[in-house]
Scaffold this active site. Structure first.
Site, PDB file in Angstrom:
ATOM      1  N   ASP A   1       0.742  -1.641  -0.328  1.00 33.04           N
ATOM      2  CA  ASP A   1       0.263  -0.232  -0.411  1.00 33.04           C
ATOM      3  C   ASP A   1       0.611   1.138  -0.374  1.00 33.04           C
ATOM      4  O   ASP A   1       1.008   2.188   0.777  1.00 33.04           O
ATOM      5  CB  ASP A   1      -0.977   0.152   1.252  1.00 33.04           C
ATOM      6  CG  ASP A   1      -2.171   1.144   0.843  1.00 33.04           C
ATOM      7  OD1 ASP A   1      -2.382   1.162  -0.262  1.00 33.04           O
ATOM      8  OD2 ASP A   1      -2.476   1.691   1.876  1.00 33.04           O
TER       9      ASP A   1
ATOM     10  N   ASN B   1       1.125   7.213   2.890  1.00 37.07           N
ATOM     11  CA  ASN B   1       1.252   6.747   3.626  1.00 37.07           C
ATOM     12  C   ASN B   1       3.053   6.508   3.833  1.00 37.07           C
ATOM     13  O   ASN B   1       3.380   5.861   4.194  1.00 37.07           O
ATOM     14  CB  ASN B   1       1.135   5.260   3.083  1.00 37.07           C
ATOM     15  CG  ASN B   1      -0.054   4.446   3.452  1.00 37.07           C
ATOM     16  OD1 ASN B   1      -0.970   4.927   4.268  1.00 37.07           O
ATOM     17  ND2 ASN B   1      -0.314   3.140   2.934  1.00 37.07           N
TER      18      ASN B   1
ATOM     19  N   LYS C   1       2.309   4.957  -1.348  1.00 33.98           N
ATOM     20  CA  LYS C   1       1.302   5.660  -1.963  1.00 33.98           C
ATOM     21  C   LYS C   1       1.886   6.635  -0.876  1.00 33.98           C
ATOM     22  O   LYS C   1       1.952   7.223   0.527  1.00 33.98           O
ATOM     23  CB  LYS C   1      -0.032   5.797  -1.675  1.00 33.98           C
ATOM     24  CG  LYS C   1      -0.668   5.665  -0.043  1.00 33.98           C
ATOM     25  CD  LYS C   1      -1.659   4.905  -0.806  1.00 33.98           C
ATOM     26  CE  LYS C   1      -2.846   4.663   1.103  1.00 33.98           C
ATOM     27  NZ  LYS C   1      -4.026   4.416   0.528  1.00 33.98           N
TER      28      LYS C   1
END
Length: 457
Positions: free
Chosen positions: A252, A257, A254
């Site tokens: 995840d 984050n 991105k």
């Protein structure tokens, strides 16, 4: 670590909320925020697109209008539900843990077999921490800025309600996040200090990183220069390579984050979708944020570590161009663009970064840069990174040209005011059924170091 810089750092005051794109353009035209040597030029936007780029998305739940936007907070943004699947902290539930209720912060620590540690560590519970500020909220609970009582140490406390975790069937994700974070120590990854539980909640104590999200800076400035992007990308490569060496895929990656610390270095966070896999194994989970998901995930062909390198390519492209390479408000069309669409590279970027993006965004994971026998070393040796000394990078001796404005360790100026202005209250939650209690067995953890030495009992 005390980085030494050969180039003077640039600091600018940050707004409480990211402005609209047209507001950024107007300010830049006036010369007020002209840092093009650091951040690069604003992305070109076709007529009629400015009102949509980065603006909140609207959807309805049980006839109730919900507004979601990408904002900056420790748990990430209030996400875009139409583009996100299988992701913890998926949406902000209206009225859930909204504060103002009687707190159960003194809820007794659940009876659990404590691991053996040296004399410098001890068993902790919610009562050992003073709530200072609310800095984020999601579907499972809240994130607070806290102080360890009897000390001046500031941490982030992620609080998740067991009933909500059970309701959404995310027990395995929560346990995996805690288990994975106990195995990670890296300068560009947020450090887990300890975890514990009560009868109603799960708690993670993390380093408090208060420079804001990378997404917020990108949203604020439009694009980054190649020099600034290269340092951020290199630090992300170093962090992801470390995860892969431990058999962990993040899944995840991105801008939401990725946090910035007070010195401007990146800190990778949010391991709610991370997974441990063997070198040759593949996992078939369909999860993540669609714009950053690799084609093999969307095709359910099984994916491994190469999926993270695809996401890195999307990140680099977005940092340099202001938007991901594949965008569409229609989820199905977006997926088809990622699977079949041709990569269009902006002409103003260097040939070296063109080469890097083509390698990272190869649709065949077996041919993707970083997927060969040398793994991340192939990425580190790429000509775009030729000026990076990787040993100095990991030692914090390569200083990014941008340094966030942070006034002390307790500063919360870079967090969204929609959270920080709310009361810092840990709201009560219902106790799970006795049959479900064992599902959280073994959650307690204290990092095997001396971070608690000298603290009061």
């Amino acid at each position: 670590m005390a980085p030494t810089a050969t180039t003077a750092a640039v600091s600018i005051p940050l707004p409480s909320r990211p402005p609209r794109l047209d507001a950024v353009v107007a300010a830049d035209d006036a010369g007020e925020f002209d840092f093009s040597d650091v951040f690069g030029q604003l992305p070109s936007v076709k007529e009629g697109e400015a009102a949509d780029w980065g603006q909140p998305e609207l959807h309805y739940v049980a006839d109730t209008l919900v507004i979601c936007s990408r904002s900056h907070s420790l748990v990430g943004p209030s996400p875009r539900p139409s583009l996100r699947v299988g992701c913890p902290l998926e949406e902000c539930e209206a009225g859930d843990d909204a504060g103002g209720e009687d707190s159960d912060f003194s809820d007794a620590v659940d009876v659990e077999q404590q691991q053996e540690f040296d004399d410098t560590t001890r068993k902790l519970g919610p009562g050992d921490f003073e709530l200072l500020n609310l800095v984020g909220q999601g579907a499972f609970g809240k994130v607070f800025q806290v102080r360890l009582k009897g000390s001046s140490d500031i941490y982030a406390m992620k609080v998740m309600r067991k009933d909500k975790v059970l309701e959404k069937n995310y027990v395995d994700y929560m346990k995996a996040e805690r288990d994975i974070m106990t195995k990670i120590v890296h300068p560009f990854i947020v450090q887990l200090r300890c975890s514990f539980q009560t009868k109603t909640k799960l708690y993670l104590i993390l380093d408090f990183i208060n420079g804001g999200h990378l997404f917020f800076q990108l949203y604020r400035q439009g694009t980054f220069s190649e020099d600034l992007c290269r340092v951020y990308a290199a630090e992300i490569v170093s962090a992801v390579a470390h995860l892969h060496s431990k058999g962990i895929v993040h899944r995840d990656l991105k801008p939401e984050n990725i946090l910035l610390d007070a010195d401007g270095h990146v800190k990778l966070t949010d391991f709610g979708l991370a997974k441990e896999i063997e070198e040759s194994d593949r996992t078939n989970s369909y999860c993540g944020t669609v714009e950053y998901m690799a084609p093999e995930i969307l095709l359910s062909k099984g994916h491994g570590k190469a999926a993270d390198w695809w996401s890195l390519g999307i990140l680099v492209y977005e940092m340099l161009h202001g938007m991901p390479p594949f965008t569409n408000r229609n989820k199905n069309k977006l997926q088809q663009e990622i699977i079949k669409g041709k990569l269009k590279l902006p002409g103003y970027l260097s040939s070296e970064v063109h080469s890097l993006l083509k390698g990272l965004l190869h649709k065949d994971p077996s041919k993707r840069l970083g997927s060969g026998g040398s793994g991340s070393c192939d990425i580190k040796r790429h000509k775009w990174f030729k000026c990076i000394n990787w040993s100095k990078l990991d030692a914090g001796l390569i200083q990014p040209k941008f340094v966030p404005v942070v006034q002390g360790r307790a500063c919360i100026a870079n967090f969204d005011e929609k959270w920080t202005k709310l009361p810092a209250q840990d709201s009560p939650a219902s106790t799970p059924r006795a049959a479900d209690i064992d599902m959280f067995q073994g959650y307690t953890y204290v990092a095997p170091n001396v971070w608690l030495s000298g603290s009061s009992s």
